[in-house]
Design a protein around this motif. Structure first.
Motif, PDB file in Angstrom:
ATOM      1  N   GLN A 242       0.850  -1.207   0.118  1.00  0.00           N
ATOM      2  CA  GLN A 242       0.035  -0.007  -0.042  1.00  0.00           C
ATOM      3  C   GLN A 242       0.710   1.347  -0.063  1.00  0.00           C
ATOM      4  OE1 GLN A 242      -2.727   0.656   3.387  1.00  0.00           O
ATOM      5  NE2 GLN A 242      -3.520   2.424   2.505  1.00  0.00           N
ATOM      6  N   ARG A 243       0.464   2.280  -1.019  1.00  0.00           N
ATOM      7  CA  ARG A 243       1.123   3.512  -0.832  1.00  0.00           C
ATOM      8  C   ARG A 243      -0.007   4.553  -0.919  1.00  0.00           C
ATOM      9  NH1 ARG A 243       3.911   4.674  -6.835  1.00  0.00           N
ATOM     10  NH2 ARG A 243       4.982   6.259  -5.567  1.00  0.00           N
ATOM     11  N   TYR A 244      -1.080   4.278  -1.495  1.00  0.00           N
ATOM     12  CA  TYR A 244      -2.077   5.294  -1.582  1.00  0.00           C
ATOM     13  C   TYR A 244      -2.782   5.446  -0.403  1.00  0.00           C
ATOM     14  CZ  TYR A 244      -1.260   5.129  -6.699  1.00  0.00           C
ATOM     15  OH  TYR A 244      -0.651   5.222  -7.915  1.00  0.00           O
ATOM     16  N   GLY A 245      -3.563   6.542   0.208  1.00  0.00           N
ATOM     17  CA  GLY A 245      -4.074   6.710   1.448  1.00  0.00           C
ATOM     18  C   GLY A 245      -3.332   6.556   2.692  1.00  0.00           C
ATOM     19  N   LEU A 246      -2.038   6.856   2.349  1.00  0.00           N
ATOM     20  CA  LEU A 246      -0.984   7.160   3.452  1.00  0.00           C
ATOM     21  C   LEU A 246      -0.504   8.470   3.534  1.00  0.00           C
ATOM     22  CD1 LEU A 246       0.936   3.709   3.133  1.00  0.00           C
ATOM     23  CD2 LEU A 246      -0.819   4.225   4.576  1.00  0.00           C
ATOM     24  N   PRO A 247      -0.020   9.089   4.635  1.00  0.00           N
ATOM     25  CA  PRO A 247       0.053  10.419   4.805  1.00  0.00           C
ATOM     26  C   PRO A 247       1.484  10.564   3.967  1.00  0.00           C
ATOM     27  CG  PRO A 247       0.659   9.030   6.984  1.00  0.00           C
ATOM     28  CD  PRO A 247      -0.210   8.217   5.749  1.00  0.00           C
ATOM     29  N   GLN A 248       2.450   9.792   3.853  1.00  0.00           N
ATOM     30  CA  GLN A 248       3.578   9.956   3.297  1.00  0.00           C
ATOM     31  C   GLN A 248       3.956   9.059   1.921  1.00  0.00           C
ATOM     32  OE1 GLN A 248       5.776  10.426   7.261  1.00  0.00           O
ATOM     33  NE2 GLN A 248       7.131  11.318   5.555  1.00  0.00           N
ATOM     34  N   SER A 249       2.862   8.645   1.613  1.00  0.00           N
ATOM     35  CA  SER A 249       2.820   7.673   0.273  1.00  0.00           C
ATOM     36  C   SER A 249       3.793   6.583   0.346  1.00  0.00           C
ATOM     37  CB  SER A 249       3.046   8.600  -1.008  1.00  0.00           C
ATOM     38  OG  SER A 249       2.884   8.063  -2.145  1.00  0.00           O
ATOM     39  N   ASP A 250       4.935   6.786  -0.762  1.00  0.00           N
ATOM     40  CA  ASP A 250       5.872   5.869  -0.707  1.00  0.00           C
ATOM     41  C   ASP A 250       6.918   5.767   0.564  1.00  0.00           C
ATOM     42  OD1 ASP A 250       6.503   3.788  -2.401  1.00  0.00           O
ATOM     43  OD2 ASP A 250       8.402   4.533  -2.756  1.00  0.00           O
ATOM     44  N   PHE A 251       7.147   6.787   1.195  1.00  0.00           N
ATOM     45  CA  PHE A 251       7.775   6.673   2.468  1.00  0.00           C
ATOM     46  C   PHE A 251       7.066   6.022   3.528  1.00  0.00           C
ATOM     47  CE2 PHE A 251       9.537  10.511   0.045  1.00  0.00           C
ATOM     48  CZ  PHE A 251      10.673  10.143   0.209  1.00  0.00           C
ATOM     49  N   SER A 252       5.821   6.289   3.598  1.00  0.00           N
ATOM     50  CA  SER A 252       5.147   5.601   4.244  1.00  0.00           C
ATOM     51  C   SER A 252       5.324   3.965   4.219  1.00  0.00           C
ATOM     52  CB  SER A 252       3.554   5.868   4.425  1.00  0.00           C
ATOM     53  OG  SER A 252       3.301   7.199   5.105  1.00  0.00           O
ATOM     54  N   ARG A 253       5.194   3.838   2.882  1.00  0.00           N
ATOM     55  CA  ARG A 253       5.388   2.322   2.694  1.00  0.00           C
ATOM     56  C   ARG A 253       6.706   1.633   2.987  1.00  0.00           C
ATOM     57  NH1 ARG A 253       4.528  -0.081  -3.369  1.00  0.00           N
ATOM     58  NH2 ARG A 253       6.267   1.288  -3.833  1.00  0.00           N
ATOM     59  N   ILE A 254       7.882   2.451   2.747  1.00  0.00           N
ATOM     60  CA  ILE A 254       8.964   2.101   3.201  1.00  0.00           C
ATOM     61  C   ILE A 254       8.963   1.865   4.633  1.00  0.00           C
ATOM     62  CG2 ILE A 254      11.370   2.942   3.443  1.00  0.00           C
ATOM     63  CD1 ILE A 254      11.125   4.430   0.770  1.00  0.00           C
ATOM     64  N   ARG A 255       8.655   2.662   5.232  1.00  0.00           N
ATOM     65  CA  ARG A 255       8.383   2.507   6.812  1.00  0.00           C
ATOM     66  C   ARG A 255       7.703   1.022   7.209  1.00  0.00           C
ATOM     67  NH1 ARG A 255      11.283   4.533  10.861  1.00  0.00           N
ATOM     68  NH2 ARG A 255      10.397   5.096  12.518  1.00  0.00           N
ATOM     69  N   ARG A 256       6.660   0.805   6.467  1.00  0.00           N
ATOM     70  CA  ARG A 256       5.967  -0.400   6.675  1.00  0.00           C
ATOM     71  C   ARG A 256       6.946  -1.535   6.393  1.00  0.00           C
ATOM     72  NH1 ARG A 256      -0.196  -0.667   4.741  1.00  0.00           N
ATOM     73  NH2 ARG A 256      -1.150   1.063   5.823  1.00  0.00           N
ATOM     74  N   GLN A 257       7.467  -1.304   5.399  1.00  0.00           N
ATOM     75  CA  GLN A 257       8.526  -2.492   4.654  1.00  0.00           C
ATOM     76  C   GLN A 257       9.631  -2.766   5.832  1.00  0.00           C
ATOM     77  OE1 GLN A 257      10.121  -0.919   1.150  1.00  0.00           O
ATOM     78  NE2 GLN A 257       8.408  -1.351  -0.115  1.00  0.00           N
ATOM     79  N   GLN A 258      10.218  -1.815   6.234  1.00  0.00           N
ATOM     80  CA  GLN A 258      11.029  -1.839   7.341  1.00  0.00           C
ATOM     81  C   GLN A 258      10.353  -2.653   8.892  1.00  0.00           C
ATOM     82  OE1 GLN A 258      12.363   2.255   7.732  1.00  0.00           O
ATOM     83  NE2 GLN A 258      14.024   1.888   6.179  1.00  0.00           N
ATOM     84  N   VAL A 259       9.510  -2.067   9.049  1.00  0.00           N
ATOM     85  CA  VAL A 259       8.722  -2.771  10.269  1.00  0.00           C
ATOM     86  C   VAL A 259       8.373  -4.325  10.066  1.00  0.00           C
ATOM     87  CG1 VAL A 259       6.554  -2.952  11.643  1.00  0.00           C
ATOM     88  CG2 VAL A 259       7.727  -0.674  10.910  1.00  0.00           C
ATOM     89  N   PHE A 260       7.899  -4.424   8.743  1.00  0.00           N
ATOM     90  CA  PHE A 260       7.636  -5.868   8.532  1.00  0.00           C
ATOM     91  C   PHE A 260       9.130  -6.738   8.415  1.00  0.00           C
ATOM     92  CE2 PHE A 260       7.251  -9.451   5.556  1.00  0.00           C
ATOM     93  CZ  PHE A 260       6.176 -10.064   5.808  1.00  0.00           C
ATOM     94  N   LEU A 261      10.129  -6.387   7.721  1.00  0.00           N
ATOM     95  CA  LEU A 261      11.176  -6.966   7.651  1.00  0.00           C
ATOM     96  C   LEU A 261      11.763  -7.092   8.975  1.00  0.00           C
ATOM     97  CD1 LEU A 261      12.673  -5.293   4.269  1.00  0.00           C
ATOM     98  CD2 LEU A 261      11.271  -7.395   4.492  1.00  0.00           C
ATOM     99  N   ALA A 262      11.923  -6.358   9.706  1.00  0.00           N
ATOM    100  CA  ALA A 262      12.462  -6.591  11.172  1.00  0.00           C
ATOM    101  C   ALA A 262      11.775  -7.353  11.964  1.00  0.00           C
ATOM    102  CB  ALA A 262      12.312  -5.238  12.048  1.00  0.00           C
ATOM    103  N   ALA A 263      10.273  -7.553  11.738  1.00  0.00           N
ATOM    104  CA  ALA A 263       9.523  -8.594  12.563  1.00  0.00           C
ATOM    105  C   ALA A 263      10.033  -9.969  11.773  1.00  0.00           C
ATOM    106  CB  ALA A 263       8.240  -8.433  12.436  1.00  0.00           C
ATOM    107  N   VAL A 264      10.110 -10.253  10.506  1.00  0.00           N
ATOM    108  CA  VAL A 264      10.511 -11.249   9.927  1.00  0.00           C
ATOM    109  C   VAL A 264      11.847 -12.008  10.531  1.00  0.00           C
ATOM    110  CG1 VAL A 264      11.311 -12.437   7.571  1.00  0.00           C
ATOM    111  CG2 VAL A 264       9.317 -11.180   7.728  1.00  0.00           C
ATOM    112  N   ALA A 265      12.569 -10.900  10.474  1.00  0.00           N
ATOM    113  CA  ALA A 265      14.004 -11.045  10.995  1.00  0.00           C
ATOM    114  C   ALA A 265      13.881 -11.539  12.394  1.00  0.00           C
ATOM    115  CB  ALA A 265      14.994  -9.946  10.791  1.00  0.00           C
ATOM    116  N   HIS A 266      13.295 -10.936  12.937  1.00  0.00           N
ATOM    117  CA  HIS A 266      13.096 -11.292  14.431  1.00  0.00           C
ATOM    118  C   HIS A 266      12.460 -12.699  14.890  1.00  0.00           C
ATOM    119  CE1 HIS A 266      12.573 -10.644  19.104  1.00  0.00           C
ATOM    120  NE2 HIS A 266      11.113 -11.128  18.922  1.00  0.00           N
TER     121      HIS A 266
END
Length: 494
Positions: A242-266
């Motif tokens: 998702q990038r649409y409907g987020l306050p910072q578009s692709d930057f919000s999506r990058i933040r989601r990716q980072q949170v998700f990847l950290a969770a996967v690694a953990h």
């Protein structure tokens, strides 16, 4: 004059990286002591690509820089098309014929393997692409792939070879682009496709994430409540897509990716996945189906080095950007390469701030400009453009040569005499990364610039000519997107 392929359109809905399936899968095998036969099973079936060019492979136990790439591919790692049923489960949308590298992360692992730093590069970052025009960074992979595929077909190669070798060219071009932007030498490459991300979350039983607000967005298929929740499969794809409907578009999506990847690694490193034979075999299968590594990577040595990552000492952040604007390539994110290089140096450097694996500066002149004469040929039809470009290059120390007008060429390019590619590449970089080629007709000590309709004064690097102002008006830089994401805790994001 050689005509380059049209640049692919960068619009549409894309998928973010499905991280660490390549590297962590190997780490968990060794760190958990499951057994040598399983390690052989993994490395024996994984796809490889000869994409790391030049130099001697680093010995074990030294700092490593790994380029982690997520691609929007409707095939598996061996190029076999996915079934309609599986594509529907992936919620991947319509195929547009373009292979995009829509998540790009530079992962630094120091010699002692005690920590890892992942630095995200927004897919729309407007950068110099070596040998091509200035464009979004995620155009590097598809542009070089398309060009190589055309040449391979014309030479009579079969489709299997075309697919294999053209993707190798695309990956190599992306590596070169990231190296030039960050001033970091890439040691290894890991690529994961849509299928890998989908299967990875299923193999580990999902991961926990947290949203600040509930969301329902039809383009990505995102439909989530607020608060902590476990996501897997198609829902996980929607979360990072998702990038649409987020306050910072692709930057919000990058933040989601980072949170998700950290969770996967953990979860892979600390939640019992290592000791569960079924889940472990699932990780192995994910890697075989969906991961491509560079052919020179000794994964076992890396696994030993990175075994300390089980402590969760992994963090993710994003390169600094200077604004957002629109041009002929669509909506782009502007960056200052010098600022990016300094940021990367600080993040992956030692305690004294010095960089550990930074190559010689991409902006340093290998050939003194005073020793190079530049001829400029104007085929754009814009009066005086050749003289203005020659003047801009003169201010950088180059000798002004002949200027004049020509019939419109197919594309802008820089020609250099045989054996003098460094001089040609330097000038091409200053002009925004135009195409370069060797030319017997160019005399020694000279490079010749051919300007086509695809060239604009705004393509010239901003520090080459104060008069070459751009008609584009970048917006204010995006606001900070928060502190680094780590593999510990559960931060809530947009």
């Amino acid at each position: 004059m050689e005509q380059r392929p049209a640049r692919p359109d960068q619009s549409g809905r894309r998928i973010g990286l499905r991280l660490l399936a390549a590297t962590v899968s190997a780490v968990v095998l060794v760190a958990s002591g499951i057994g040598w036969h399983l390690y052989q099973d993994l490395t024996g079936g994984i796809s490889t690509s000869d994409v790391i060019l030049g130099g001697t492979p680093k010995p074990a136990g030294t700092d490593l820089n790994i380029l982690l790439v997520g691609v929007d591919s409707r095939t598996d790692a061996k190029g076999r098309p996915l079934s309609r049923q599986l594509l529907a489960a992936l919620r991947s949308g319509a195929e547009d014929g373009v292979l995009n590298s829509d998540t790009i992360i530079l992962l630094h692992v120091p010699a002692d393997g005690s920590r890892a730093t992942g630095i995200s590069i927004p897919r729309d970052s407007y950068v110099d692409i070596p040998g091509y025009d200035k464009n979004k960074i995620n155009s590097a992979y598809p542009a070089a792939t398309l060009e190589a595929a055309g040449k391979l077909r014309n030479s009579g190669e079969d489709e299997a070879a075309v697919d294999r070798e053209s993707k190798t060219a695309g990956r190599t071009e992306l590596i070169k682009t990231v190296e030039q932007l960050t001033d970091v030498k890439i040691d290894h490459y890991a690529e994961v496709n849509l299928l890998g991300f989908y299967n990875l979350t299923n193999a580990i039983g999902g991961v926990q994430v947290c949203l600040k607000n509930s969301v329902k967005e039809f383009r990505s298929g995102a439909d989530f409540p607020a608060g902590p929740q476990t996501i897997t499969g198609g829902a996980a794809l929607a979360f990072v897509r998702q990038r649409y409907g987020l306050p910072q578009s692709d930057f919000s999506r990058i933040r989601r990716q980072q949170v998700f990847l950290a969770a996967v690694a953990h979860k892979i490193l600390s939640a019992g996945t290592l000791t569960n034979p079924v889940k472990l075999q699932g990780l192995i299968n994910v890697a075989k189906e969906s991961v491509v590594l560079d052919s020179g990577w000794d994964v076992l040595s890396f696994a030993r080095q990175a075994s300390n990552l089980a402590g969760g000492n992994i963090q993710f952040m994003t390169i600094p950007t200077t604004g957002q604007t629109s041009n002929e390539h669509g909506d782009v994110v502007t960056v200052d390469p010098d600022q990016v290089r300094e940021f990367v140096r600080q993040q992956i450097g030692g305690s004294d701030g010095s960089s550990t694996d930074v190559s010689s500066s991409a902006t340093a002149d290998k050939v003194p400009p005073s020793q190079v004469t530049v001829d400029v040929r104007n085929g754009t039809g814009k009066a005086g453009l050749a003289s203005r470009v020659a003047s801009a290059l003169s201010k950088r120390g180059y000798q002004e040569g002949q200027v004049g007008n020509i019939d419109a060429p197919a594309a802008s390019s820089v020609h250099y005499p045989p054996g003098h590619q460094d001089a040609g590449d330097q000038v091409a970089t200053l002009l925004g990364g135009v195409h370069t080629e060797s030319d017997d007709a160019v005399p020694s000590g000279t490079v010749r610039v051919y300007l086509a309709s695809d060239f604009s004064l705004s393509d010239i690097r901003s520090d080459t000519d104060s008069s070459s102002s751009t008609s584009e008006s970048p917006s204010a830089p995006p606001p900070p997107i928060g502190p680094p994401i780590t593999a510990e805790g559960l931060p809530c994001v947009d």
